[in-house]
Scaffold this motif. Sequence first.
Motif, PDB file in Angstrom:
ATOM      1  N   MET A 292      17.456  -0.500  -3.264  1.00  0.00           N
ATOM      2  CA  MET A 292      16.407   0.287  -3.948  1.00  0.00           C
ATOM      3  C   MET A 292      15.175   0.417  -3.056  1.00  0.00           C
ATOM      4  SD  MET A 292      16.089   1.882  -6.812  1.00  0.00           S
ATOM      5  CE  MET A 292      15.935   1.632  -8.563  1.00  0.00           C
ATOM      6  N   HIS A 293      15.387   0.913  -1.834  1.00  0.00           N
ATOM      7  CA  HIS A 293      14.249   1.093  -0.932  1.00  0.00           C
ATOM      8  C   HIS A 293      13.373   2.253  -1.370  1.00  0.00           C
ATOM      9  CE1 HIS A 293      17.550   3.589   0.341  1.00  0.00           C
ATOM     10  NE2 HIS A 293      16.701   4.380   0.936  1.00  0.00           N
ATOM     11  N   GLU A 294      13.839   3.027  -2.342  1.00  0.00           N
ATOM     12  CA  GLU A 294      13.046   4.160  -2.828  1.00  0.00           C
ATOM     13  C   GLU A 294      11.693   3.698  -3.360  1.00  0.00           C
ATOM     14  OE1 GLU A 294      16.270   3.974  -3.207  1.00  0.00           O
ATOM     15  OE2 GLU A 294      17.034   5.850  -2.394  1.00  0.00           O
ATOM     16  N   LEU A 295      11.663   2.462  -3.904  1.00  0.00           N
ATOM     17  CA  LEU A 295      10.392   1.947  -4.413  1.00  0.00           C
ATOM     18  C   LEU A 295       9.375   1.813  -3.274  1.00  0.00           C
ATOM     19  CD1 LEU A 295       8.723   0.811  -6.751  1.00  0.00           C
ATOM     20  CD2 LEU A 295       9.638  -1.435  -6.202  1.00  0.00           C
ATOM     21  N   SER A 296       9.839   1.262  -2.151  1.00  0.00           N
ATOM     22  CA  SER A 296       8.944   1.143  -0.991  1.00  0.00           C
ATOM     23  C   SER A 296       8.463   2.519  -0.556  1.00  0.00           C
ATOM     24  CB  SER A 296       9.664   0.510   0.190  1.00  0.00           C
ATOM     25  OG  SER A 296      10.062  -0.780  -0.121  1.00  0.00           O
ATOM     26  N   ILE A 297       9.370   3.485  -0.640  1.00  0.00           N
ATOM     27  CA  ILE A 297       9.026   4.843  -0.217  1.00  0.00           C
ATOM     28  C   ILE A 297       7.936   5.415  -1.125  1.00  0.00           C
ATOM     29  CG2 ILE A 297       9.939   7.190   0.056  1.00  0.00           C
ATOM     30  CD1 ILE A 297      10.967   5.142   2.112  1.00  0.00           C
ATOM     31  N   VAL A 298       8.130   5.270  -2.449  1.00  0.00           N
ATOM     32  CA  VAL A 298       7.123   5.803  -3.373  1.00  0.00           C
ATOM     33  C   VAL A 298       5.788   5.085  -3.169  1.00  0.00           C
ATOM     34  CG1 VAL A 298       6.497   6.223  -5.779  1.00  0.00           C
ATOM     35  CG2 VAL A 298       8.855   6.492  -5.069  1.00  0.00           C
ATOM     36  N   MET A 299       5.850   3.769  -2.903  1.00  0.00           N
ATOM     37  CA  MET A 299       4.593   3.048  -2.688  1.00  0.00           C
ATOM     38  C   MET A 299       3.913   3.514  -1.397  1.00  0.00           C
ATOM     39  SD  MET A 299       4.364   1.407  -5.432  1.00  0.00           S
ATOM     40  CE  MET A 299       2.917   0.404  -5.184  1.00  0.00           C
ATOM     41  N   GLY A 300       4.696   3.931  -0.439  1.00  0.00           N
ATOM     42  CA  GLY A 300       4.142   4.511   0.784  1.00  0.00           C
ATOM     43  C   GLY A 300       3.421   5.818   0.473  1.00  0.00           C
ATOM     44  N   ILE A 301       4.006   6.588  -0.427  1.00  0.00           N
ATOM     45  CA  ILE A 301       3.395   7.855  -0.847  1.00  0.00           C
ATOM     46  C   ILE A 301       2.093   7.577  -1.600  1.00  0.00           C
ATOM     47  CG2 ILE A 301       3.712   9.872  -2.352  1.00  0.00           C
ATOM     48  CD1 ILE A 301       6.725   9.700  -1.655  1.00  0.00           C
TER      49      ILE A 301
ATOM     50  N   ALA B 299       5.860   3.252 -10.367  1.00  0.00           N
ATOM     51  CA  ALA B 299       5.148   3.049  -9.100  1.00  0.00           C
ATOM     52  C   ALA B 299       3.786   3.731  -9.079  1.00  0.00           C
ATOM     53  CB  ALA B 299       6.004   3.551  -7.935  1.00  0.00           C
ATOM     54  N   VAL B 300       3.648   4.865  -9.776  1.00  0.00           N
ATOM     55  CA  VAL B 300       2.374   5.595  -9.711  1.00  0.00           C
ATOM     56  C   VAL B 300       1.408   5.202 -10.828  1.00  0.00           C
ATOM     57  CG1 VAL B 300       3.466   7.598  -8.609  1.00  0.00           C
ATOM     58  CG2 VAL B 300       3.112   7.609 -11.094  1.00  0.00           C
ATOM     59  N   LYS B 301       1.891   4.343 -11.728  1.00  0.00           N
ATOM     60  CA  LYS B 301       1.043   3.871 -12.826  1.00  0.00           C
ATOM     61  C   LYS B 301      -0.260   3.273 -12.267  1.00  0.00           C
ATOM     62  CE  LYS B 301       1.760   0.523 -16.139  1.00  0.00           C
ATOM     63  NZ  LYS B 301       2.697  -0.463 -16.668  1.00  0.00           N
TER      64      LYS B 301
ATOM     65  N   MET C 288       2.644  -3.070  -9.258  1.00  0.00           N
ATOM     66  CA  MET C 288       3.780  -3.523  -8.469  1.00  0.00           C
ATOM     67  C   MET C 288       3.501  -3.358  -6.976  1.00  0.00           C
ATOM     68  SD  MET C 288       7.697  -2.478  -9.141  1.00  0.00           S
ATOM     69  CE  MET C 288       7.224  -1.724 -10.656  1.00  0.00           C
ATOM     70  N   CYS C 289       3.926  -4.296  -6.187  1.00  0.00           N
ATOM     71  CA  CYS C 289       3.694  -4.231  -4.756  1.00  0.00           C
ATOM     72  C   CYS C 289       4.792  -3.408  -4.085  1.00  0.00           C
ATOM     73  CB  CYS C 289       3.699  -5.640  -4.176  1.00  0.00           C
ATOM     74  SG  CYS C 289       3.874  -5.659  -2.410  1.00  0.00           S
ATOM     75  N   GLY C 290       4.398  -2.514  -3.221  1.00  0.00           N
ATOM     76  CA  GLY C 290       5.354  -1.589  -2.644  1.00  0.00           C
ATOM     77  C   GLY C 290       6.153  -2.169  -1.514  1.00  0.00           C
ATOM     78  N   THR C 291       5.571  -3.113  -0.823  1.00  0.00           N
ATOM     79  CA  THR C 291       6.263  -3.673   0.326  1.00  0.00           C
ATOM     80  C   THR C 291       7.519  -4.389  -0.111  1.00  0.00           C
ATOM     81  OG1 THR C 291       4.067  -4.066   1.131  1.00  0.00           O
ATOM     82  CG2 THR C 291       5.853  -4.978   2.414  1.00  0.00           C
ATOM     83  N   CYS C 292       7.402  -5.082  -1.225  1.00  0.00           N
ATOM     84  CA  CYS C 292       8.525  -5.924  -1.588  1.00  0.00           C
ATOM     85  C   CYS C 292       9.009  -5.672  -3.004  1.00  0.00           C
ATOM     86  CB  CYS C 292       8.103  -7.381  -1.457  1.00  0.00           C
ATOM     87  SG  CYS C 292       6.643  -7.721  -2.422  1.00  0.00           S
ATOM     88  N   GLY C 293       8.325  -4.812  -3.738  1.00  0.00           N
ATOM     89  CA  GLY C 293       8.746  -4.552  -5.090  1.00  0.00           C
ATOM     90  C   GLY C 293       8.424  -5.678  -6.042  1.00  0.00           C
ATOM     91  N   CYS C 294       7.536  -6.566  -5.642  1.00  0.00           N
ATOM     92  CA  CYS C 294       7.240  -7.704  -6.493  1.00  0.00           C
ATOM     93  C   CYS C 294       6.163  -7.370  -7.512  1.00  0.00           C
ATOM     94  CB  CYS C 294       6.754  -8.877  -5.659  1.00  0.00           C
ATOM     95  SG  CYS C 294       5.125  -8.627  -4.979  1.00  0.00           S
ATOM     96  N   GLY C 295       6.067  -8.167  -8.527  1.00  0.00           N
ATOM     97  CA  GLY C 295       5.005  -8.009  -9.500  1.00  0.00           C
ATOM     98  C   GLY C 295       3.765  -8.711  -8.996  1.00  0.00           C
ATOM     99  N   THR C 296       2.869  -9.064  -9.875  1.00  0.00           N
ATOM    100  CA  THR C 296       1.670  -9.749  -9.422  1.00  0.00           C
ATOM    101  C   THR C 296       1.807 -11.257  -9.600  1.00  0.00           C
ATOM    102  OG1 THR C 296       0.796  -9.252 -11.589  1.00  0.00           O
ATOM    103  CG2 THR C 296       0.033  -7.882  -9.776  1.00  0.00           C
ATOM    104  N   ASP C 297       3.023 -11.700  -9.930  1.00  0.00           N
ATOM    105  CA  ASP C 297       3.212 -13.115 -10.233  1.00  0.00           C
ATOM    106  C   ASP C 297       3.743 -13.912  -9.043  1.00  0.00           C
ATOM    107  OD1 ASP C 297       5.506 -11.746 -10.247  1.00  0.00           O
ATOM    108  OD2 ASP C 297       6.285 -12.538 -12.143  1.00  0.00           O
ATOM    109  N   GLY C 298       3.385 -13.483  -7.843  1.00  0.00           N
ATOM    110  CA  GLY C 298       3.744 -14.259  -6.668  1.00  0.00           C
ATOM    111  C   GLY C 298       5.191 -14.141  -6.253  1.00  0.00           C
ATOM    112  N   ASN C 299       5.807 -12.998  -6.469  1.00  0.00           N
ATOM    113  CA  ASN C 299       7.182 -12.802  -6.046  1.00  0.00           C
ATOM    114  C   ASN C 299       7.285 -12.137  -4.683  1.00  0.00           C
ATOM    115  OD1 ASN C 299       8.911 -13.872  -7.918  1.00  0.00           O
ATOM    116  ND2 ASN C 299       8.737 -12.132  -9.301  1.00  0.00           N
ATOM    117  N   GLY C 300       6.164 -11.998  -4.000  1.00  0.00           N
ATOM    118  CA  GLY C 300       6.143 -11.249  -2.751  1.00  0.00           C
ATOM    119  C   GLY C 300       6.813 -11.991  -1.628  1.00  0.00           C
TER     120      GLY C 300
END
Lengths: 113, 272
Positions: free
Chosen positions: A1-10, A51-53, B1-13
Motif C-alpha cells: 500500500m505505497h499509495e498512502l506514501s504517494i498521497v502524503m507526498g501530494i 490522507a487529506v483529512k 496519519m504519517c505519510g512516510t510510514c503510514g503510522c498513526g500518532t501513537d508512536g507506530n512510526g
Amino acid sequence: MHELSIVMGIVKIAEDETTKVEAKEVTNIELEVGVLSGIELESFNFVWPSAVKDTVLKNAEKTIHIIKGVGKCVDCDTEFNMENVYDTCPKCNSNFKGILQGKELRVKSLEVI
Amino acid sequence: MCGTCGCGTDGNGPTITKHGEHHHHNHNHGHSHSHDHSHEHGHDHTHDHDHSHEHSHKQRVIEVEKDVLQNNQLLASRNRGYFEAKNIFALNLVSSPGSGKTSILERTLNDLKSELPFYVIEGDQQTLNDADRIAALDIPVVQINTGKGCHLESDMVYDAVKKLNMENDSILMIENVGNLVCPSMFDLGERNRVVIISTTEGEDKPLKYPDMFHTADVCIINKIDLLPYVNIDMDRLKNYALQVNPNLTFFEVSATAGTGMDAWYNWLQSKI
C-alpha cells in the motif's frame, strides 16, 4: 500500500505551495498519473480521503489525467503503446525499449483560495 | 496519519536502532499546521444608484508541475552523493518475504568479511531479529522498523547511515522490507538494486511483479539446491525476467549450501 506514501507526498506539495502563496485551501488539484507509474488508482482513491483529512486538500476536487504508456524500440525504432513495462515491440518482438511516457506521477496544478 | 510510514500518532512510526543501542522512536513528524484563519471577504456594498457587487474570492491557479516523489528522490541523491564521495558501494536488496535475503547476506558477510568492510541496514516492519543475525557476525548493523510501513524510504536510510559511521571503500547492504511491490518506487540512493527470487516461487513472478524487476540491475535466484524437488523451469523464469528487463545480470545460488556464491562474490569484489 505505497499509495498512502504517494498521497502524503501530494499533501506535502500542496501544503508547501499554498503556504508559499498564502492561500487558505485548495479547491482543485490536477494530477498526472502514467499507466506505468506503479500506482493502483483504486488503492489511491481509497486512501485519499483519510490522507487529506485536516489538510489544505480536505475539500479539494481532484482531476486525474491518465497518461498512456509509449515506448520506442531500441532495435527497430518503432514507437508503440504500452500497458505494461514488459510489453515487447509489436514489430520485431524485441524487449529492448525506451519508455517515452507513462511513468509520470506529478502534481500539475493547484487551484487555491 | 504519517505519510512516510503510514503510522498513526501513537508512536507506530519507523524506529531506527543501531545494534546494541537502546530502542527509541526516531522519526521526525514534520506536520506543521499553520492555519491562519484570516477571512477577508471584501464585500464593499456601495449602494449608489446602480448595483455593483464586488466578490473578491481570490481564486488562483498555481502551476506546480512537481514530481510527487521528489522529496524521496532528493534525499536519495544526497545519500548517493555521500556514498560516491566515500567510495561506498551501496546495494538495495529486495524480494518477497522468505526468498532468502537475510540468508544470502549472512553467507556473503561470513565468507567475505575478512576481505571487505561491510555495513548493513536491515528493514522490517517489526523485530530486531535480522539485526541480531547480522550482529552475530560482527558486522555493524542498524535496524529500521517501519511500523506499518511497507517499504524503506530514503530519509530512513539517511538517518540510519548517520548511525553507522562508515569507513571509505566499503560495501553497504540495505535489506529492504520483504515486499515485491512497494519498494520498487522508492530510490534509496543505492548504486545497484538486487532482486532476489527463489526456486520455490512461481516462474512467472517477474511478469506478476514487473515494476520490481524493471528497476533492478541484478537478479539472484536462490534455493537452487531445491531444484530437484520443485517444478520450476529456470530458463522460462529468466526469459520472463529478461522480458521485463533485458539488462538484468543473473546469479544462481544456494545460500544454505553455498553453491554458486563465488560468481556473486566476484561481482561484488569487482565493484569496489
